[in-house]
Design a protein around this motif. Sequence first.
Motif, PDB file in Angstrom:
ATOM      1  N   VAL A  18       1.208  -0.897  -0.635  1.00  0.00           N
ATOM      2  CA  VAL A  18       0.140  -0.169  -0.237  1.00  0.00           C
ATOM      3  C   VAL A  18       0.686   1.570   0.507  1.00  0.00           C
ATOM      4  O   VAL A  18       1.310   1.369   0.530  1.00  0.00           O
ATOM      5  N   LEU A  19       0.612   1.753  -0.648  1.00  0.00           N
ATOM      6  CA  LEU A  19       1.878   3.107  -1.247  1.00  0.00           C
ATOM      7  C   LEU A  19       1.008   4.627  -0.630  1.00  0.00           C
ATOM      8  O   LEU A  19      -0.902   4.566  -0.898  1.00  0.00           O
ATOM      9  N   LEU A  20       1.328   5.380  -0.130  1.00  0.00           N
ATOM     10  CA  LEU A  20       0.721   6.656   0.384  1.00  0.00           C
ATOM     11  C   LEU A  20       0.922   7.639  -0.500  1.00  0.00           C
ATOM     12  O   LEU A  20       2.073   8.556  -0.960  1.00  0.00           O
ATOM     13  N   GLY A  21      -0.007   8.240  -1.716  1.00  0.00           N
ATOM     14  CA  GLY A  21       0.273   9.212  -2.514  1.00  0.00           C
ATOM     15  C   GLY A  21      -0.923  10.337  -2.201  1.00  0.00           C
ATOM     16  O   GLY A  21      -1.891   9.708  -1.580  1.00  0.00           O
ATOM     17  N   ILE A  22      -1.003  10.742  -3.430  1.00  0.00           N
ATOM     18  CA  ILE A  22      -2.599  12.268  -3.140  1.00  0.00           C
ATOM     19  C   ILE A  22      -2.262  12.795  -4.379  1.00  0.00           C
ATOM     20  O   ILE A  22      -1.491  13.022  -5.085  1.00  0.00           O
ATOM     21  N   GLU A  23      -3.965  13.084  -5.104  1.00  0.00           N
ATOM     22  CA  GLU A  23      -3.943  13.849  -6.252  1.00  0.00           C
ATOM     23  C   GLU A  23      -3.510  15.736  -6.036  1.00  0.00           C
ATOM     24  O   GLU A  23      -4.494  15.562  -5.277  1.00  0.00           O
ATOM     25  N   SER A  24      -2.570  15.876  -6.396  1.00  0.00           N
ATOM     26  CA  SER A  24      -2.286  17.814  -6.242  1.00  0.00           C
ATOM     27  C   SER A  24      -3.193  18.225  -6.943  1.00  0.00           C
ATOM     28  O   SER A  24      -3.279  18.570  -8.390  1.00  0.00           O
ATOM     29  N   ASP A  25      -3.885  18.850  -6.853  1.00  0.00           N
ATOM     30  CA  ASP A  25      -4.233  20.073  -7.716  1.00  0.00           C
ATOM     31  C   ASP A  25      -2.927  21.603  -8.160  1.00  0.00           C
ATOM     32  O   ASP A  25      -1.905  21.053  -7.725  1.00  0.00           O
ATOM     33  N   PHE A  26      -2.797  21.688  -9.351  1.00  0.00           N
ATOM     34  CA  PHE A  26      -2.038  23.007  -9.656  1.00  0.00           C
ATOM     35  C   PHE A  26      -2.422  23.738 -10.484  1.00  0.00           C
ATOM     36  O   PHE A  26      -3.188  24.184 -11.151  1.00  0.00           O
ATOM     37  N   PHE A  27      -1.986  24.942  -8.939  1.00  0.00           N
ATOM     38  CA  PHE A  27      -2.108  26.563  -9.371  1.00  0.00           C
ATOM     39  C   PHE A  27      -1.144  27.421  -9.312  1.00  0.00           C
ATOM     40  O   PHE A  27      -1.037  27.215  -7.977  1.00  0.00           O
ATOM     41  N   PRO A  28      -0.797  27.827 -10.299  1.00  0.00           N
ATOM     42  CA  PRO A  28       0.669  28.388  -9.914  1.00  0.00           C
ATOM     43  C   PRO A  28       0.256  29.334  -8.480  1.00  0.00           C
ATOM     44  O   PRO A  28       1.556  29.567  -8.034  1.00  0.00           O
ATOM     45  N   ALA A  36       1.198  27.303  -5.496  1.00  0.00           N
ATOM     46  CA  ALA A  36       1.754  26.571  -5.773  1.00  0.00           C
ATOM     47  C   ALA A  36       2.660  26.375  -4.515  1.00  0.00           C
ATOM     48  O   ALA A  36       2.865  24.969  -3.516  1.00  0.00           O
ATOM     49  N   GLU A  37       3.574  27.172  -3.739  1.00  0.00           N
ATOM     50  CA  GLU A  37       4.642  27.100  -3.082  1.00  0.00           C
ATOM     51  C   GLU A  37       3.366  27.319  -1.475  1.00  0.00           C
ATOM     52  O   GLU A  37       4.270  25.754  -0.292  1.00  0.00           O
ATOM     53  N   ILE A  38       2.342  26.999  -1.767  1.00  0.00           N
ATOM     54  CA  ILE A  38       1.824  26.533  -0.131  1.00  0.00           C
ATOM     55  C   ILE A  38       1.341  24.946   0.106  1.00  0.00           C
ATOM     56  O   ILE A  38       1.234  24.359   0.753  1.00  0.00           O
ATOM     57  N   TYR A  39       1.015  25.229  -0.896  1.00  0.00           N
ATOM     58  CA  TYR A  39       0.916  23.364  -1.577  1.00  0.00           C
ATOM     59  C   TYR A  39       2.388  22.591  -1.661  1.00  0.00           C
ATOM     60  O   TYR A  39       1.939  21.269  -0.838  1.00  0.00           O
ATOM     61  N   ARG A  40       3.045  23.146  -2.009  1.00  0.00           N
ATOM     62  CA  ARG A  40       4.690  22.045  -2.040  1.00  0.00           C
ATOM     63  C   ARG A  40       4.924  22.456  -0.565  1.00  0.00           C
ATOM     64  O   ARG A  40       5.522  21.392  -0.167  1.00  0.00           O
ATOM     65  N   GLN A  41       4.605  23.410   0.518  1.00  0.00           N
ATOM     66  CA  GLN A  41       5.248  23.272   1.759  1.00  0.00           C
ATOM     67  C   GLN A  41       4.464  22.182   2.359  1.00  0.00           C
ATOM     68  O   GLN A  41       5.328  21.108   3.117  1.00  0.00           O
ATOM     69  N   THR A  42       3.390  22.690   2.352  1.00  0.00           N
ATOM     70  CA  THR A  42       2.715  21.636   2.975  1.00  0.00           C
ATOM     71  C   THR A  42       2.618  20.170   2.345  1.00  0.00           C
ATOM     72  O   THR A  42       2.491  19.371   3.574  1.00  0.00           O
ATOM     73  N   LEU A  43       2.165  18.963   1.380  1.00  0.00           N
ATOM     74  CA  LEU A  43       2.729  17.941   1.312  1.00  0.00           C
ATOM     75  C   LEU A  43       3.968  17.631   1.249  1.00  0.00           C
ATOM     76  O   LEU A  43       4.454  16.523   1.675  1.00  0.00           O
ATOM     77  N   ALA A  44       5.046  18.516   1.412  1.00  0.00           N
ATOM     78  CA  ALA A  44       6.503  18.402   2.320  1.00  0.00           C
ATOM     79  C   ALA A  44       6.663  17.617   3.846  1.00  0.00           C
ATOM     80  O   ALA A  44       7.323  17.086   4.026  1.00  0.00           O
ATOM     81  N   LYS A  45       5.529  18.354   4.514  1.00  0.00           N
ATOM     82  CA  LYS A  45       5.701  17.323   6.031  1.00  0.00           C
ATOM     83  C   LYS A  45       4.851  16.364   5.776  1.00  0.00           C
ATOM     84  O   LYS A  45       5.069  15.478   7.761  1.00  0.00           O
ATOM     85  N   TYR A  46       4.557  15.336   5.049  1.00  0.00           N
ATOM     86  CA  TYR A  46       3.967  14.179   4.751  1.00  0.00           C
ATOM     87  C   TYR A  46       4.922  13.256   3.967  1.00  0.00           C
ATOM     88  O   TYR A  46       5.236  13.559   2.943  1.00  0.00           O
ATOM     89  N   PRO A  47       5.076  11.810   4.679  1.00  0.00           N
ATOM     90  CA  PRO A  47       6.016  10.595   3.885  1.00  0.00           C
ATOM     91  C   PRO A  47       5.201  10.322   2.308  1.00  0.00           C
ATOM     92  O   PRO A  47       5.043   9.152   2.604  1.00  0.00           O
ATOM     93  N   PHE A  48       4.526  10.835   1.239  1.00  0.00           N
ATOM     94  CA  PHE A  48       4.203  10.421  -0.049  1.00  0.00           C
ATOM     95  C   PHE A  48       5.189   9.823  -0.596  1.00  0.00           C
ATOM     96  O   PHE A  48       6.047  10.123  -1.050  1.00  0.00           O
ATOM     97  N   ASP A  49       4.937   8.692  -0.935  1.00  0.00           N
ATOM     98  CA  ASP A  49       5.940   7.336  -2.109  1.00  0.00           C
ATOM     99  C   ASP A  49       5.456   8.478  -3.398  1.00  0.00           C
ATOM    100  O   ASP A  49       6.304   8.647  -3.780  1.00  0.00           O
ATOM    101  N   TYR A  50       4.294   9.067  -3.625  1.00  0.00           N
ATOM    102  CA  TYR A  50       4.457  10.003  -4.963  1.00  0.00           C
ATOM    103  C   TYR A  50       3.175  11.060  -4.678  1.00  0.00           C
ATOM    104  O   TYR A  50       2.584  11.029  -3.493  1.00  0.00           O
ATOM    105  N   VAL A  51       3.504  11.925  -5.862  1.00  0.00           N
ATOM    106  CA  VAL A  51       2.217  12.988  -6.116  1.00  0.00           C
ATOM    107  C   VAL A  51       1.778  13.234  -6.900  1.00  0.00           C
ATOM    108  O   VAL A  51       2.881  13.374  -8.153  1.00  0.00           O
ATOM    109  N   ILE A  52       0.982  13.028  -7.524  1.00  0.00           N
ATOM    110  CA  ILE A  52      -0.488  13.386  -8.435  1.00  0.00           C
ATOM    111  C   ILE A  52      -0.321  14.683  -9.109  1.00  0.00           C
ATOM    112  O   ILE A  52      -1.268  15.207  -8.008  1.00  0.00           O
ATOM    113  N   GLY A  53       0.064  15.161  -9.733  1.00  0.00           N
ATOM    114  CA  GLY A  53       0.309  17.442 -10.491  1.00  0.00           C
ATOM    115  C   GLY A  53      -1.120  16.549 -11.318  1.00  0.00           C
ATOM    116  O   GLY A  53      -1.108  15.967 -12.187  1.00  0.00           O
ATOM    117  N   SER A  54      -2.347  17.171 -10.841  1.00  0.00           N
ATOM    118  CA  SER A  54      -3.178  17.491 -12.220  1.00  0.00           C
ATOM    119  C   SER A  54      -3.690  18.678 -12.431  1.00  0.00           C
ATOM    120  O   SER A  54      -4.486  19.635 -10.915  1.00  0.00           O
TER     121      SER A  54
END
Length: 269
Positions: free
Chosen positions: A81-91, A94-112
């Motif tokens: 079981v892998l920990l992923g997440i699908e993230s919207d991309f709003f330029p 972007a930085e608040i998404y980057r900083q928040t997601l960096a706090k967690y041990p995601f195996d991958y992030v899907i950018g959509s």
Amino acid sequence: MKFDLHTHHFRCGHADGNIRDYIEAGIKEGLSVIGISDHTPYFGSPEEQPFPKIAMAKQELSNYVEEVLQLKREYEGKIDVLLGIESDFFPEHAEIYRQTLAKYPFDYVIGSVHSVGNVSIFNKNRWKKLNEKQRIADKEAYYALIRESARSGMFQILGHIDAMKGNYPAFSDIPAAEAIDETLKVIAEEGVAIEINTSGKTKLSGGWYPSDSILERALHFGVEVTFGSDAHVPSRVADELELVAARLKEIGFTEWVYYKNKTKQSVPL
């Protein structure tokens, strides 16, 4: 080995079932790996959950991560079981998404990219009253955002890169070959994978994202591919996985990839 990296569950507000339901469905389908990748909260607003039918509440993110990690331990030896997440991309966010997601041990992030010009890509009405020049401009803006998302360094995978056709099949006929080729070149240069996403069958366009013609160009430019059902109900886990694998072989691909600890794992087709 079989894998599916794109699944959702009830927290996003528009999917059915809990995470365990999707894992059990993956086992039933003979998967070795299943990625859980629900939608991120919307971080572009101070509200806790501005879009309850689109994305989870901010306070649910840590609960989501904790639940996936607990189930990962529980199912060890049965399915990875892998920990992923699908993230919207709003330029602009972007930085608040980057900083928040960096706090967690995601195996991958899907950018959509789900929105162009502050209008959903799935909104059929966005195309009404547009002339050909305006339709081309919208399509080129969509691919410009995808290029920017690839260059952001935030994502291992880019989601459904022609999903704008979902509720407007004529999107595929709008001329934008140069924009698509440029986008695929950037994706290859940045070392990001694209998914073959079988959820297009749930929209007016039918079929998969992206189209065969885009996949052929992706192979030409050296873009790596992965698989995601984009299941919003457990019964769609691994949907058409074998058909996708067979079609990729026909196109000329010899392998696809998944990500664990944000490290690429290559799998022969």
